[in-house]
Design an enzyme around this catalytic site. Structure first.
Site, PDB file in Angstrom:
ATOM      1  CB  SER A 310      -0.984  -0.016   1.162  1.00  0.00           C
ATOM      2  OG  SER A 310      -2.045  -0.892   0.878  1.00  0.00           O
ATOM      3  CG  ASP A 321       5.851   5.263 -12.295  1.00  0.00           C
ATOM      4  OD1 ASP A 321       6.415   4.177 -12.537  1.00  0.00           O
ATOM      5  OD2 ASP A 321       4.609   5.381 -12.177  1.00  0.00           O
ATOM      6  CE  LYS A 335      -5.542  -2.691   0.387  1.00  0.00           C
ATOM      7  NZ  LYS A 335      -5.657  -1.292  -0.028  1.00  0.00           N
TER       8      LYS A 335
END
Length: 444
Positions: A310, A321, A335
């Site tokens: 999470s 990214d 998750k």
């Protein structure tokens, strides 16, 4: 307040508090009013026909239990059990929160609670360890992510609901409990004796690995984790100029969303960090980095494993990214859904999956996880060097070097690090390589 934590079982609790999965908390005061977003949603869609056959079946089962069950059962209990089952049947992360669980929800973000210090879920009827929390009885007792708890003292776990198992594991500080563990790669179940304690979780720890190379460990994301990280970075900088940083998110099950955003923002000076998509307008969220970065622009290595979930995955995904750091370790938990806390009364609520979250590039990590740039499995390192061999320094009358650079202790420290934490040893080596290859780069 938004909280993110993996919950791989029916619902996941820490020994003490309930752990939430990406929760958008609704104020308790809103419990008596109809949520305007929910109201709008109903208005936009055609009102479905009630499933009369299923309602008749429910009423029939209810009546059979009332008249035929071996002991009398109160109507309120049957109805609450029905609600609990209805919500739990949606997905592994939705749950009906009764008073104790709802109160535990508030405790979780404070970083202090009673218990053993484990993040757990259900798997095949057994309690599965997601991650032991740093510095707790569970971590000191050697429990690992993936362990299955099959017995609590002399009581088998199979057949228990997760909240029942958690309640049995809770207790007063100082009280012992014996867990029977099944671990992959270990032939037979074995017992671990733990002593319950008050769990005070320091979410951020730091130290210098070598001159110029700092280590930051986040064990879970609490309300003040962003500020604590900033202080830790300043402490490291006071010990000398930083040339590189390791950010350790292994076995971090998540926590407060805003903290994950703040941690990401500490390393990013612009761009999207995370966004969510759902059916309700208030679940459409976007978080962007600011120019106020706490970390110096030095190479960064981020460590993850199967216990990283999470909020940890949000941070790792954002930094990956934006190419701000290299991700090292093993695949994360996966998750990627958001749960909203919808109060029903002053002491009851529903934790309902309402959205999915995405990394800046649009990746959903739900059931996929973050894949590391460099895969390094957990391993044990043993020194195979033959200690009986004679070296030049062992010869009588050998010449003194005269140019010792004082690195003897550093080499020994490296050896100890390789033996105690092979993944961290590899992360440090990677960090050194990045410094050599990109000494002037702003990116890890």
């Amino acid at each position: 307040m938004t909280l993110l934590t993996n919950t791989p079982g029916i619902w996941t609790r820490t020994f003490g508090p309930l752990l939430l999965s990406a929760c958008l908390a609704v104020p308790v005061g809103a419990a008596e009013a109809v949520d305007p977003e929910l109201e709008g949603l109903v208005a936009e869609e055609e009102t479905p026909q009630l499933p009369l056959d299923e309602l008749r079946l429910f009423a029939e089962v209810f009546e059979r239990i009332k008249t035929a069950y071996v002991e009398p059962v109160e109507d309120a209990k049957l109805l609450e059990d029905a609600i609990r089952g209805m919500v739990a049947g949606l997905d592994p992360h939705s749950a009906y929160l009764e008073p104790e669980a709802y109160e535990d929800l508030q405790e979780h973000t404070s970083g202090e609670f009673g218990g053993l210090g484990l993040e757990v879920g259900m798997q095949d009827g057994f309690v599965r360890v997601i991650a032991p929390i740093d510095g707790t009885p569970a971590q000191k007792g050697g429990l690992k992510a993936g362990d299955l708890i099959v017995k609590l003292d002399d009581t088998p776990v199979q057949g228990m609901a997760l909240d029942e198992a958690v309640a049995k594991m809770r207790g007063k500080p100082g009280e012992p409990i014996v867990l029977t563990i099944v671990r992959e790669g270990v032939e037979k179940p074995f017992e671990v004796r733990l002593v319950r304690d008050v769990i005070r979780v320091a979410s951020v720890r730091h130290r210098v690995l070598e001159d110029g190379f700092g280590y930051l460990r986040i064990s879970q994301f609490q309300v003040n984790t962003g500020k604590d990280l900033g202080r830790a970075i300043r402490d490291l900088e006071r010990e000398g100029p930083l040339r590189g940083l390791v950010l350790d998110l292994r076995n971090n099950p998540g926590g407060v969303l805003q903290a994950a955003v703040e941690v990401s923002d500490a390393f990013l000076d612009e761009g999207l960090i995370v966004y969510t998509e759902g059916r309700l307008a208030n679940t459409e969220l976007r978080y962007n980095a600011t120019s106020d970065t706490a970390a110096p622009a030095v190479p960064l290595v981020v460590m993850i494993n199967a216990g990283s979930a999470s909020a940890s995955e949000i941070v790792a995904g954002a930094l990956q990214d934006h190419k701000r750091g290299l991700i090292l370790g093993t695949d994360s938990f996966g998750k990627g859904s958001v749960q909203t806390i919808l109060p029903l009364t002053s002491d009851r609520a529903v934790k309902l999956t309402t959205a999915r979250y995405f990394t800046p590039s649009g990746r959903s990590i739900q059931a996929q996880g973050i894949v590391p740039d460099i895969r390094v499995d957990e391993a044990e390192v043993h020194n195979l060097q033959n200690g009986t061999r004679i070296k030049e320094s062992d010869l009588a009358g050998h010449l003194v070097n005269g140019q010792s650079n004082g690195n003897d202790n550093e080499v020994k420290a490296d050896g100890r690090l390789a033996e105690s934490d092979f993944q961290l040893f590899e992360a440090l080596n990677l960090l050194k390589a990045l410094v050599i290859l990109k000494p002037e780069s702003n990116h890890g």
